[in-house]
Write a protein that holds these residues in place. Structure first.
Motif, PDB file in Angstrom:
ATOM      1  N   ALA A  73      -7.371   3.511 -14.550  1.00 16.21           N
ATOM      2  CA  ALA A  73      -6.421   4.614 -14.403  1.00 16.21           C
ATOM      3  C   ALA A  73      -6.128   4.687 -12.905  1.00 16.21           C
ATOM      4  N   GLY A  74      -5.767   5.855 -12.403  1.00 16.97           N
ATOM      5  CA  GLY A  74      -5.539   5.942 -10.966  1.00 16.97           C
ATOM      6  C   GLY A  74      -4.579   7.044 -10.593  1.00 16.97           C
ATOM      7  N   CYS A  75      -4.008   6.921  -9.396  1.00 15.65           N
ATOM      8  CA  CYS A  75      -3.083   7.936  -8.900  1.00 15.65           C
ATOM      9  C   CYS A  75      -1.966   7.276  -8.110  1.00 15.65           C
ATOM     10  N   SER A  76      -0.856   8.001  -7.999  1.00 19.21           N
ATOM     11  CA  SER A  76       0.336   7.492  -7.314  1.00 19.21           C
ATOM     12  C   SER A  76       0.941   8.591  -6.460  1.00 19.21           C
ATOM     13  N   VAL A  77       1.465   8.211  -5.309  1.00 14.00           N
ATOM     14  CA  VAL A  77       2.300   9.111  -4.503  1.00 14.00           C
ATOM     15  C   VAL A  77       3.724   8.583  -4.583  1.00 14.00           C
TER      16      VAL A  77
ATOM     17  N   ASP B 146       8.410  12.781 -12.401  1.00 17.36           N
ATOM     18  CA  ASP B 146       7.501  11.684 -12.025  1.00 17.36           C
ATOM     19  C   ASP B 146       8.200  10.324 -12.029  1.00 17.36           C
ATOM     20  N   ASP B 147       9.445  10.293 -11.564  1.00 15.59           N
ATOM     21  CA  ASP B 147      10.254   9.082 -11.707  1.00 15.59           C
ATOM     22  C   ASP B 147      10.726   8.489 -10.381  1.00 15.59           C
ATOM     23  N   GLY B 148      10.417   9.136  -9.269  1.00 10.12           N
ATOM     24  CA  GLY B 148      10.919   8.639  -7.990  1.00 10.12           C
ATOM     25  C   GLY B 148      10.188   7.403  -7.521  1.00 10.12           C
ATOM     26  N   PRO B 149      10.725   6.727  -6.501  1.00 10.60           N
ATOM     27  CA  PRO B 149      10.094   5.512  -5.962  1.00 10.60           C
ATOM     28  C   PRO B 149       8.639   5.747  -5.570  1.00 10.60           C
ATOM     29  N   VAL B 150       7.771   4.839  -5.998  1.00 16.21           N
ATOM     30  CA  VAL B 150       6.341   4.943  -5.701  1.00 16.21           C
ATOM     31  C   VAL B 150       6.080   4.402  -4.302  1.00 16.21           C
ATOM     32  N   LEU B 151       5.369   5.189  -3.504  1.00 16.29           N
ATOM     33  CA  LEU B 151       5.057   4.815  -2.124  1.00 16.29           C
ATOM     34  C   LEU B 151       3.651   4.247  -1.971  1.00 16.29           C
ATOM     35  N   GLY B 152       2.762   4.602  -2.890  1.00 15.41           N
ATOM     36  CA  GLY B 152       1.396   4.106  -2.796  1.00 15.41           C
ATOM     37  C   GLY B 152       0.610   4.446  -4.047  1.00 15.41           C
ATOM     38  N   GLN B 153      -0.373   3.610  -4.376  1.00 18.66           N
ATOM     39  CA  GLN B 153      -1.210   3.824  -5.554  1.00 18.66           C
ATOM     40  C   GLN B 153      -2.651   3.425  -5.263  1.00 18.66           C
TER      41      GLN B 153
END
Length: 313
Positions: free
Chosen positions: A136-140, A148-155
């Motif tokens: 699992a994990g997390c995203s910024v 929760d659909d914008g460009p992912v900057l880090g995970q």
């Protein structure tokens, strides 16, 4: 030269543990952001007490009885009153109005407890466990109008252990969130102050001048008139001076000295170039006046351009 820190408002709805992680990260002297406001849609949010104890301004108001856009206008006014340039959502359990999102386009981040695009919305840990995922994990990500659909900057991936429960997995992911959010936010607020981004701004303005060309000289990007003299140099930690700057031509040492005396935080006498009357313009202090940079580039270009070319520009 003192670096201006980016001002961030954090929106919370409860305990504010991610807000706390950002707040304590911001206490480091080299952190590029500072928290100027913590706002909540629940006056009883526990995170407000911590923020106030740490000397951060707070604002709280219940959203109950107010239309979404109406409440968002109130929050927006408080954010702007605090002077914030960015918004960080940290467990803010409110859907945002399109108007609010539009006002902060490209300047609002969120942390979400899944490896996006997987598991948008709620119950992310339960869904990951039920799917039999190994991680699992997390995203910024950047906030957009879609949830929760914008460009992912880090995970940050977090391994799912045998026998994991939702609570156990959530606790480990929360540790990862606290690490990830401050790092990604720091990188994001500095994106326009990185040397490559600064050079791109310089290049755009220099290459707009007639017959301009870019070459390398002494390891530095420089700009000149085609097959002619140079009118600007871009320097990044040249000879270990730690400075990111633009070096442009002046009319001579008298003008150079006058500029430095008038604004020593902006102008300086560059090594090797200084005796010839060139002046350095620092570009690493934040809030660069790019119109001024454009004007100095044009002035420098005119000082070396052939008369026929300068007369028609």
């Amino acid at each position: 030269m003192a670096v201006t820190k980016a001002k961030v408002a954090v929106l919370i709805s409860g305990r504010g543990s991610n807000m706390a992680a950002l707040l304590y990260a911001a206490k480091a002297a080299d952190c590029p952001f500072e928290i100027v406001l913590v706002a909540a849609n629940d006056p009883g949010a526990a995170g407000l007490v911590l923020a106030a104890a740490e000397g951060v301004a707070t604002f709280a108001m219940s959203h109950k009885g107010l239309k979404r856009a109406e409440f968002d206008r109130i929050i927006d006014a408080e954010i702007r009153k605090a002077g914030a340039e960015y918004v960080a959502l940290a467990g803010y359990m409110r859907l945002l109005s399109p108007e609010f999102v539009g006002k902060w386009e490209g300047r609002m981040l969120n942390i979400h407890p899944s490896l996006l695009p997987k598991y948008k919305g709620l119950d992310t840990h339960k869904r990951a466990l039920e799917a039999g995922d190994s991680h699992a994990g997390c995203s910024v990500h950047i906030v957009t109008a879609e949830l929760d659909d914008g460009p992912v900057l880090g995970q940050t991936p977090v391994a799912i252990l045998p026998g994991d429960t939702e609570d156990a997995l959530a606790a480990r992911i929360l540790i990862a969130e606290h690490q990830l959010y401050s790092r990604v936010l720091a990188e994001y607020v500095q994106r326009d102050s990185q040397p490559e981004a600064i050079l791109a701004q310089v290049r755009e303005r220099a290459m707009a001048l007639p017959r301009a060309e870019e070459t390398l000289s002494h390891g530095m990007p420089c700009f000149g008139i085609e097959k002619g003299k140079k009118f600007a140099y871009f320097t990044k930690d040249h000879h270990g001076d730690g400075i990111t700057a633009l070096i442009v031509k002046t009319t001579g040492e008298e003008e150079q000295a006058m500029l430095i005396e008038e604004d020593p935080d902006l102008y300086y006498r560059p090594a090797y170039f200084g005796p010839s009357g060139w002046v350095g313009i620092r570009l690493d202090g934040g809030a660069t006046d790019w119109d001024h940079v454009r004007d100095r580039l044009e002035t420098s270009w005119r000082l070396i351009a052939p008369r026929k070319l300068a007369d028609v520009f």
